[in-house]
Design an enzyme around this catalytic site. Sequence first.
Site, PDB file in Angstrom:
ATOM      1  N   ALA A   1       0.833  -1.206   0.000  1.00 24.24           N
ATOM      2  CA  ALA A   1       0.000   0.000   0.000  1.00 24.24           C
ATOM      3  C   ALA A   1       0.869   1.258   0.000  1.00 24.24           C
ATOM      4  O   ALA A   1       0.758   2.109  -0.902  1.00 24.24           O
ATOM      5  CB  ALA A   1      -0.923  -0.031   1.219  1.00 24.24           C
ATOM      6  N   VAL A   2       1.756   1.380   0.983  1.00 25.94           N
ATOM      7  CA  VAL A   2       2.567   2.600   1.105  1.00 25.94           C
ATOM      8  C   VAL A   2       3.596   2.688  -0.026  1.00 25.94           C
ATOM      9  O   VAL A   2       3.789   3.749  -0.628  1.00 25.94           O
ATOM     10  CB  VAL A   2       3.257   2.628   2.492  1.00 25.94           C
ATOM     11  CG1 VAL A   2       4.279   3.734   2.578  1.00 25.94           C
ATOM     12  CG2 VAL A   2       2.213   2.800   3.581  1.00 25.94           C
TER      13      VAL A   2
ATOM     14  N   ASN B   1       5.833   1.674  10.355  1.00 29.81           N
ATOM     15  CA  ASN B   1       5.332   1.950  11.700  1.00 29.81           C
ATOM     16  C   ASN B   1       6.143   1.142  12.690  1.00 29.81           C
ATOM     17  O   ASN B   1       6.658   0.071  12.361  1.00 29.81           O
ATOM     18  CB  ASN B   1       3.862   1.520  11.818  1.00 29.81           C
ATOM     19  CG  ASN B   1       2.899   2.637  11.434  1.00 29.81           C
ATOM     20  OD1 ASN B   1       3.299   3.794  11.270  1.00 29.81           O
ATOM     21  ND2 ASN B   1       1.629   2.289  11.312  1.00 29.81           N
TER      22      ASN B   1
ATOM     23  N   LYS C   1       5.014   8.764  16.959  1.00 29.03           N
ATOM     24  CA  LYS C   1       4.099   7.884  16.208  1.00 29.03           C
ATOM     25  C   LYS C   1       3.880   6.584  16.982  1.00 29.03           C
ATOM     26  O   LYS C   1       2.779   6.046  17.025  1.00 29.03           O
ATOM     27  CB  LYS C   1       4.679   7.616  14.814  1.00 29.03           C
ATOM     28  CG  LYS C   1       3.805   6.763  13.889  1.00 29.03           C
ATOM     29  CD  LYS C   1       2.680   7.566  13.257  1.00 29.03           C
ATOM     30  CE  LYS C   1       1.618   6.733  12.557  1.00 29.03           C
ATOM     31  NZ  LYS C   1       1.896   6.296  11.242  1.00 29.03           N
TER      32      LYS C   1
ATOM     33  N   ASN D   1      -3.692   1.110  18.130  1.00 30.68           N
ATOM     34  CA  ASN D   1      -3.673  -0.130  17.345  1.00 30.68           C
ATOM     35  C   ASN D   1      -4.128  -1.377  18.100  1.00 30.68           C
ATOM     36  O   ASN D   1      -5.052  -2.071  17.633  1.00 30.68           O
ATOM     37  CB  ASN D   1      -2.296  -0.334  16.705  1.00 30.68           C
ATOM     38  CG  ASN D   1      -2.024   0.697  15.618  1.00 30.68           C
ATOM     39  OD1 ASN D   1      -2.517   1.813  15.686  1.00 30.68           O
ATOM     40  ND2 ASN D   1      -1.255   0.339  14.628  1.00 30.68           N
TER      41      ASN D   1
ATOM     42  N   SER E   1      -4.200  -0.343  11.107  1.00 30.53           N
ATOM     43  CA  SER E   1      -3.489  -1.415  10.399  1.00 30.53           C
ATOM     44  C   SER E   1      -3.536  -2.713  11.203  1.00 30.53           C
ATOM     45  O   SER E   1      -3.679  -3.804  10.633  1.00 30.53           O
ATOM     46  CB  SER E   1      -2.052  -0.999  10.117  1.00 30.53           C
ATOM     47  OG  SER E   1      -1.415  -0.600  11.299  1.00 30.53           O
TER      48      SER E   1
HETATM   49  N1  LIG Z   1      -1.120   1.499   4.751  1.00 31.58           N
HETATM   50  C1  LIG Z   1      -1.059   2.662   5.390  1.00 31.58           C
HETATM   51  O1  LIG Z   1      -1.940   3.510   5.256  1.00 31.58           O
HETATM   52  C2  LIG Z   1       0.101   2.992   6.281  1.00 31.58           C
HETATM   53  C3  LIG Z   1       1.073   2.052   6.585  1.00 31.58           C
HETATM   54  N2  LIG Z   1       2.146   2.426   7.360  1.00 31.58           N
HETATM   55  C4  LIG Z   1       3.200   1.469   7.652  1.00 31.58           C
HETATM   56  O2  LIG Z   1       3.949   1.260   6.462  1.00 31.58           O
HETATM   57  C5  LIG Z   1       4.483  -0.084   6.449  1.00 31.58           C
HETATM   58  C6  LIG Z   1       4.012  -0.788   5.177  1.00 31.58           C
HETATM   59  O3  LIG Z   1       2.601  -0.912   5.279  1.00 31.58           O
HETATM   60  P1  LIG Z   1       1.677  -1.323   4.052  1.00 31.58           P
HETATM   61  O4  LIG Z   1       2.196  -0.748   2.799  1.00 31.58           O
HETATM   62  O5  LIG Z   1       0.299  -1.015   4.471  1.00 31.58           O
HETATM   63  O6  LIG Z   1       1.897  -2.911   4.031  1.00 31.58           O
HETATM   64  P2  LIG Z   1       1.744  -3.907   2.797  1.00 31.58           P
HETATM   65  O7  LIG Z   1       1.664  -5.282   3.376  1.00 31.58           O
HETATM   66  O8  LIG Z   1       0.662  -3.432   1.896  1.00 31.58           O
HETATM   67  O9  LIG Z   1       3.131  -3.727   2.024  1.00 31.58           O
HETATM   68  C7  LIG Z   1       4.307  -4.381   2.337  1.00 31.58           C
HETATM   69  C8  LIG Z   1       4.893  -4.824   1.022  1.00 31.58           C
HETATM   70  O10 LIG Z   1       6.208  -5.313   1.234  1.00 31.58           O
HETATM   71  C9  LIG Z   1       6.377  -6.448   0.424  1.00 31.58           C
HETATM   72  N3  LIG Z   1       7.496  -7.262   0.909  1.00 31.58           N
HETATM   73  C10 LIG Z   1       7.579  -8.006   2.040  1.00 31.58           C
HETATM   74  N4  LIG Z   1       8.771  -8.614   2.129  1.00 31.58           N
HETATM   75  C11 LIG Z   1       9.466  -8.248   1.025  1.00 31.58           C
HETATM   76  C12 LIG Z   1      10.755  -8.559   0.524  1.00 31.58           C
HETATM   77  N5  LIG Z   1      11.568  -9.407   1.164  1.00 31.58           N
HETATM   78  N6  LIG Z   1      11.151  -8.004  -0.644  1.00 31.58           N
HETATM   79  C13 LIG Z   1      10.340  -7.170  -1.336  1.00 31.58           C
HETATM   80  N7  LIG Z   1       9.088  -6.843  -0.919  1.00 31.58           N
HETATM   81  C14 LIG Z   1       8.660  -7.381   0.237  1.00 31.58           C
HETATM   82  C15 LIG Z   1       5.045  -7.157   0.504  1.00 31.58           C
HETATM   83  O11 LIG Z   1       4.969  -8.094  -0.536  1.00 31.58           O
HETATM   84  P3  LIG Z   1       3.650  -8.949  -0.888  1.00 31.58           P
HETATM   85  O12 LIG Z   1       2.942  -8.100  -1.873  1.00 31.58           O
HETATM   86  O13 LIG Z   1       4.201 -10.197  -1.423  1.00 31.58           O
HETATM   87  O14 LIG Z   1       2.893  -9.108   0.401  1.00 31.58           O
HETATM   88  C16 LIG Z   1       4.112  -5.968   0.357  1.00 31.58           C
HETATM   89  O15 LIG Z   1       3.897  -5.659  -1.002  1.00 31.58           O
HETATM   90  C17 LIG Z   1       3.961  -0.729   7.733  1.00 31.58           C
HETATM   91  O16 LIG Z   1       4.905  -0.567   8.754  1.00 31.58           O
HETATM   92  C18 LIG Z   1       2.719   0.090   8.067  1.00 31.58           C
HETATM   93  O17 LIG Z   1       2.383   0.049   9.437  1.00 31.58           O
HETATM   94  C19 LIG Z   1       2.310   3.694   7.823  1.00 31.58           C
HETATM   95  C20 LIG Z   1       1.378   4.640   7.552  1.00 31.58           C
HETATM   96  C21 LIG Z   1       0.189   4.368   6.780  1.00 31.58           C
HETATM   97  C1  LIG Z   2      -2.374   6.361  12.987  1.00 32.41           C
HETATM   98  C2  LIG Z   2      -3.027   5.001  12.744  1.00 32.41           C
HETATM   99  C3  LIG Z   2      -3.569   4.462  14.027  1.00 32.41           C
HETATM  100  C4  LIG Z   2      -4.133   5.293  11.770  1.00 32.41           C
HETATM  101  O1  LIG Z   2      -5.023   4.241  11.599  1.00 32.41           O
HETATM  102  C5  LIG Z   2      -1.984   4.059  12.182  1.00 32.41           C
HETATM  103  O2  LIG Z   2      -0.844   4.431  12.025  1.00 32.41           O
HETATM  104  C6  LIG Z   2      -2.264   2.639  11.903  1.00 32.41           C
HETATM  105  O3  LIG Z   2      -3.409   2.282  11.641  1.00 32.41           O
HETATM  106  O4  LIG Z   2      -1.307   1.860  11.946  1.00 32.41           O
END
Ligand SMILES: NC(=O)C1=CN([C@@H]2O[C@H](COP(=O)(O)OP(=O)(O)OC[C@H]3O[C@@H](n4cnc5c(N)ncnc54)[C@H](OP(=O)(O)O)[C@@H]3O)[C@@H](O)[C@H]2O)C=CC1
Ligand SMILES: CC(C)(CO)C(=O)C(=O)O
Length: 299
Positions: free
Chosen positions: A10-11, A98, A178, A186, A248
């Site tokens: 996602a991010v 996070n 954070k 969470n 999350s």
């Molecule tokens: N989503 C949000 O709105 C927010 C998220 N965050 C934080 O950001 C971080 C990422 O979250 P999010 O994007 O939601 O999580 P996701 O699970 O959507 O994304 C993680 C990605 O990393 C990939 N991945 C895992 N291991 C590897 C590897 N060895 N090599 C390459 N790619 C890999 C996964 O692959 P695969 O597709 O195979 O699963 C997946 O695509 C977390 O810490 C989250 O808490 C922070 C703020 C907002």
């Molecule tokens: C700030 C918050 C709580 C927003 O949902 C978040 O970072 C999460 O869901 O991991």
Amino acid sequence: MKITIVGAGAVGSLWACRLAARHQVHLWTRHNTDQCEIRFQPLGEEKIQTWPFKANDPTQLAQADIVIFTVKAFQLHAALATVEDLLPPSTPIVVMHNGMGTHDTVLNQLPDHPILYATTAQGALRTEQGVTHTGLGPTRLGAMNLAGKQYQHLAAVFDQALAPCQWLLDIRLALWQKLAINCAINPLTAILQCRNGHLALNEFTPQLTQICEEVAAVMSAEGYPTTVTDLLEQTSAVISATAANKSSMNQDVYHQRTTEIDYITGYLIARADSHGIAVPANRALWQQIKQLEQHYHDH
Ligand SMILES: NC(=O)C1=CN([C@@H]2O[C@H](COP(=O)(O)OP(=O)(O)OC[C@H]3O[C@@H](n4cnc5c(N)ncnc54)[C@H](OP(=O)(O)O)[C@@H]3O)[C@@H](O)[C@H]2O)C=CC1
Ligand SMILES: CC(C)(CO)C(=O)C(=O)O
């Protein structure tokens, strides 16, 4: 700039699509493919954009001006291992997740690289249909080692792609702030399977107060003095700003995935233990989430 993003979830997809407007973005995934198409829905728009990216090319990885890791905290070590031998030591690394507690591993695993950490309050949701930008929020970026301090200009690159992004002299403060919010919101929303806004009910005030009291004590011992009042205020602001969101951890528990509890509440507990500070409310939440995870991983 040539940018590689490790972790196109996602991010990672959100930043990839936004950075690609001005930069050459390449993705590093754990899937055996040399191209990735991201279907991306910008904030508040109906229309879905399709962004094609090159993927998993070791030459493009080695030539990257920056490598941004957007994997979850517990995925970072393995993700770093797949790239560490392919990168020249001058390549700056930006870690965005996070939770806390990965920086020692990163500094040990890549001792010669400039290391930066970022924390973002942007929201993104990954579904079968693609990735949706669900909310705006600040991103804060800063150096985790001396070499990283030379990369202040990256804040402008991030800001141009997805504003606002601010450079911080001490990124650990932002990571702790954070973490405090994540410790409060969470685990409770994951256990109760409720939206963040539900925690605004008066019945949660005593529990949120105790969580924040404990976090304030640990943060202060870590050299980031704060008060329960400050942390409660920040938590309440996030609860109301993200009232309709499922956190999350709520979603991870719902989908029976591993959560980031060990890097959120677990990190707090580890730091509390090292200072001899009791954190019973946070410890109880950590245990409940671990039990939930164990239950679904065993079945
Ligand atoms: N989503 C949000 O709105 C927010 C998220 N965050 C934080 O950001 C971080 C990422 O979250 P999010 O994007 O939601 O999580 P996701 O699970 O959507 O994304 C993680 C990605 O990393 C990939 N991945 C895992 N291991 C590897 C590897 N060895 N090599 C390459 N790619 C890999 C996964 O692959 P695969 O597709 O195979 O699963 C997946 O695509 C977390 O810490 C989250 O808490 C922070 C703020 C907002
Ligand atoms: C700030 C918050 C709580 C927003 O949902 C978040 O970072 C999460 O869901 O991991």
